[in-house]
Design an enzyme around this catalytic site. Sequence first.
Site, mmCIF file in Angstrom:
data_model
loop_
_atom_site.group_PDB
_atom_site.id
_atom_site.type_symbol
_atom_site.label_atom_id
_atom_site.label_comp_id
_atom_site.label_asym_id
_atom_site.label_seq_id
_atom_site.Cartn_x
_atom_site.Cartn_y
_atom_site.Cartn_z
ATOM 1 N N TYR A 54 0.942 -1.167 0.194
ATOM 2 C CA TYR A 54 0.050 -0.131 -0.109
ATOM 3 C C TYR A 54 0.852 1.200 -0.069
ATOM 4 O O TYR A 54 0.449 2.277 -0.423
ATOM 5 C CB TYR A 54 -0.905 0.221 1.445
ATOM 6 C CG TYR A 54 -2.075 -0.841 1.298
ATOM 7 C CD1 TYR A 54 -3.193 -0.342 -0.023
ATOM 8 C CD2 TYR A 54 -2.392 -1.741 1.936
ATOM 9 C CE1 TYR A 54 -4.219 -1.247 -0.319
ATOM 10 C CE2 TYR A 54 -3.383 -2.562 1.706
ATOM 11 C CZ TYR A 54 -4.642 -2.346 0.708
ATOM 12 O OH TYR A 54 -5.621 -3.160 0.608
ATOM 13 N N ASP A 71 10.130 0.924 -10.015
ATOM 14 C CA ASP A 71 10.571 1.402 -11.405
ATOM 15 C C ASP A 71 11.710 0.691 -11.910
ATOM 16 O O ASP A 71 12.018 0.830 -13.320
ATOM 17 C CB ASP A 71 11.217 2.893 -10.947
ATOM 18 C CG ASP A 71 10.144 3.880 -11.127
ATOM 19 O OD1 ASP A 71 8.852 3.596 -11.507
ATOM 20 O OD2 ASP A 71 9.993 4.937 -10.240
ATOM 21 N N ILE A 148 11.935 17.942 1.367
ATOM 22 C CA ILE A 148 13.012 18.138 2.444
ATOM 23 C C ILE A 148 13.983 16.940 2.179
ATOM 24 O O ILE A 148 15.306 17.022 2.064
ATOM 25 C CB ILE A 148 12.705 17.963 3.984
ATOM 26 C CG1 ILE A 148 12.064 19.370 4.182
ATOM 27 C CG2 ILE A 148 14.032 18.069 4.740
ATOM 28 C CD1 ILE A 148 11.546 19.406 5.621
ATOM 29 N N LYS A 189 1.871 27.673 -14.335
ATOM 30 C CA LYS A 189 2.550 28.223 -12.890
ATOM 31 C C LYS A 189 3.328 27.160 -12.179
ATOM 32 O O LYS A 189 4.265 27.441 -11.746
ATOM 33 C CB LYS A 189 1.452 28.840 -12.135
ATOM 34 C CG LYS A 189 2.112 29.866 -11.062
ATOM 35 C CD LYS A 189 2.575 31.377 -11.563
ATOM 36 C CE LYS A 189 1.878 32.250 -11.939
ATOM 37 N NZ LYS A 189 2.197 33.401 -12.623
ATOM 38 N N THR A 191 4.513 24.609 -12.977
ATOM 39 C CA THR A 191 6.082 24.166 -13.743
ATOM 40 C C THR A 191 6.959 25.071 -13.160
ATOM 41 O O THR A 191 7.914 25.095 -12.917
ATOM 42 C CB THR A 191 5.844 23.935 -15.005
ATOM 43 O OG1 THR A 191 4.990 22.931 -15.393
ATOM 44 C CG2 THR A 191 7.111 23.600 -15.814
ATOM 45 N N CYS A 381 4.728 -18.259 -6.017
ATOM 46 C CA CYS A 381 5.151 -17.950 -4.742
ATOM 47 C C CYS A 381 3.939 -18.363 -3.656
ATOM 48 O O CYS A 381 3.717 -19.585 -3.700
ATOM 49 C CB CYS A 381 5.883 -16.543 -4.496
ATOM 50 S SG CYS A 381 6.986 -16.631 -3.424
ATOM 51 N N GLY A 383 1.093 -18.348 -4.257
ATOM 52 C CA GLY A 383 -0.086 -19.082 -4.988
ATOM 53 C C GLY A 383 0.454 -20.445 -5.054
ATOM 54 O O GLY A 383 -0.508 -21.337 -5.072
ATOM 55 N N GLN A 385 2.242 -22.056 -2.626
ATOM 56 C CA GLN A 385 1.834 -22.503 -1.234
ATOM 57 C C GLN A 385 0.657 -22.753 -1.197
ATOM 58 O O GLN A 385 0.027 -23.715 -0.541
ATOM 59 C CB GLN A 385 2.589 -21.617 -0.377
ATOM 60 C CG GLN A 385 4.140 -21.473 -0.657
ATOM 61 C CD GLN A 385 4.898 -20.291 0.121
ATOM 62 O OE1 GLN A 385 4.108 -19.590 1.081
ATOM 63 N NE2 GLN A 385 5.976 -20.281 0.285
ATOM 64 N N HIS A 507 9.420 -16.053 -8.916
ATOM 65 C CA HIS A 507 8.583 -14.863 -9.350
ATOM 66 C C HIS A 507 8.931 -14.957 -10.903
ATOM 67 O O HIS A 507 9.842 -13.939 -11.358
ATOM 68 C CB HIS A 507 8.969 -13.521 -8.804
ATOM 69 C CG HIS A 507 8.371 -13.718 -7.283
ATOM 70 N ND1 HIS A 507 7.115 -13.273 -7.179
ATOM 71 C CD2 HIS A 507 8.855 -13.767 -6.066
ATOM 72 C CE1 HIS A 507 6.742 -13.452 -6.049
ATOM 73 N NE2 HIS A 507 7.826 -13.858 -5.259
ATOM 74 N N GLU A 509 7.416 -13.059 -13.359
ATOM 75 C CA GLU A 509 6.826 -12.225 -13.841
ATOM 76 C C GLU A 509 8.116 -11.038 -13.781
ATOM 77 O O GLU A 509 8.109 -10.146 -14.535
ATOM 78 C CB GLU A 509 5.967 -11.497 -13.045
ATOM 79 C CG GLU A 509 6.091 -11.022 -11.441
ATOM 80 C CD GLU A 509 5.945 -12.026 -10.357
ATOM 81 O OE1 GLU A 509 6.117 -13.164 -10.720
ATOM 82 O OE2 GLU A 509 6.083 -11.662 -9.156
HETATM 83 N N1 GLN Z 1 4.975 -15.650 2.441
HETATM 84 C C1 GLN Z 1 5.341 -16.786 1.692
HETATM 85 C C2 GLN Z 1 6.891 -17.061 2.052
HETATM 86 O O1 GLN Z 1 7.388 -15.982 2.599
HETATM 87 C C3 GLN Z 1 5.551 -16.337 0.226
HETATM 88 C C4 GLN Z 1 6.322 -15.216 -0.080
HETATM 89 C C5 GLN Z 1 6.023 -14.606 -1.552
HETATM 90 O O2 GLN Z 1 4.884 -14.745 -2.206
HETATM 91 N N2 GLN Z 1 6.672 -13.739 -2.281
HETATM 92 O O3 GLN Z 1 7.461 -18.094 1.714
#
Ligand code: GLN
Length: 547
Positions: A54, A71, A148, A189, A191, A381, A383, A385, A507, A509
């Site tokens: 968040y 980024d 700051i 302004k 800018t 990940c 997912g 588990q 991961h 992605e």
């Molecule tokens: N929470 C899980 C772990 O630490 C999965 C981590 C994740 O999905 N990046 O193993």
Amino acid sequence: MTKHVFVTGGVVSSLGKGLTSASIGMLLEQRGLRVRMQKLDPYINVDPGTMSPYQHGEVYVLDDGSETDLDLGHYERFTHSPLTRDANYTTGQIYLAVIEKERRGEFLGKTVQVIPHITNEIKHAIRKLADSSVDVVITEIGGTVGDIESLPFLEAIRQLSLDLGRENCLYVHLTLVPYLKAAGELKTKPTQHSVGRLREIGIQPDVLICRTERPISREDREKIGLFCNVPLQAVIEERDKDFSIYEVPLSLVEHQLDDLIVQKLQLPAGPLDLNHWRELLRRLRNPEREISIAVVGKYAEHFDAYKSIYEALDHAGIHHRTQVRIGRVLSEAIEREGPERLLSGYDGVLVPGGFGERGIEGKVEAIRFAREREMPFLGICLGMQCAAIEFGRHVVGLAGAHSTEFHKDTPHPVICLLDEQRNVTDKGGTMRLGAHPAHLAPGSRAQTCYQSERISERHRHRYEFNAAYRQQFLAHGMAFSGVSPDGTLVEIMELPGHPWFVSVQFHPEFKSKPTAAHPLFVGFVGAAVTRHGTRSERAQEQEIEVS
Ligand code: GLN
């Protein structure tokens, strides 16, 4: 000599500095230059690894295991700049380095101060990337001019033009030119004020990139140029792109931004070659079909939390000439309303990574639904588990199966803490992180996707599939198609009897690019396309029967 481009932002945050920086990098690369990308973040956390999505959006992981700003994902998707730990510094990291030096006695006798000690450390972090194999280093300064927190970074980049020569540094300032409905006009302004702040610090921007909803007239550009002391051709409009982020570089080229940078920095550039990028956009604009994928997450309403996943789905869509419509489904909503209502309209289900117990049961239900209804499923990940929990409970018959992350005393800990994690107490930078190799089972779906039996993928987790349950899972039809080279850790689980059910501990992605979609996303979206085709055929047949 390596030249430097510095990208700052003004007026408001979220202007897309990362995308603009990545686009500049991409354009310079397409002119044959060797580019390195870097982001400096003014917050005090040492890295974003401990921040909530968040607060910060996704944590982007590099091969070397550094947890970085999202980024950097744009940098990797747009350029070939090799990214390592040196590509992302925070105020926290800079101060940590200086304080450690002070403790070691490296400044003995001196008072340690922001100027010169902190600014020297920042300059060192920037100059580290400049070597004989690099033509241009592009450094994006996070935050907004006037904060700051960002002052030491701005001071450091100001000093660099003194150290290296003004002709070797180029300052690009990204600003907002808002449209005021009541006045019916664009306002310049903010800018002017933001550039005023920069000039007070001693930085005269060379190029202004003005984010705007509407075209900026020549008069307005002249006015901005005059007040900000920037020549007209260096006041560049960057209109909002509602179609695709991959259009940004092309719109900057329309205003000859690449020429401007090449001329100002006297770079040894060749002609611009954008053919492959134009082809990519052509495919994006002319899809042959549309499919829909449900991403079942904890932060469904929060776009940036799963940034790289959404991008990777788009890349696979480009590959298949398919528009992938993404449904952000909140896993807690599945707990309330059930999977049938929320998921049956989709062509595939993806459960991304995450931490914390909230929404876990909804994810498990979503996976059960995808498994039983033969919907293409990709688990990443957490997912994967959750897929283990689901399969353990409903197929193997392990009542109460769970991960010890969420239920310490579960009777069936199908997911448990990695051995190497048992004595870890610090939270930051202590997970199993970065690239690790895996071996794939010949003939498995994973191996067919990758077309290789050895892969390397990026990780970020503390928990793993519990080896004690492997035999039972195998006996009930689960395949462990990817394992660590020593065979101990499960990296990929798949269901051979299902049209497409693959879940991975890493991961994928993070390694997908618009010009080279990740093989697992290509496989997953391909399966969703097939399912979509069969579903529409069936619907047509039913229509014919009815009529
Ligand atoms: N929470 C899980 C772990 O630490 C999965 C981590 C994740 O999905 N990046 O193993």
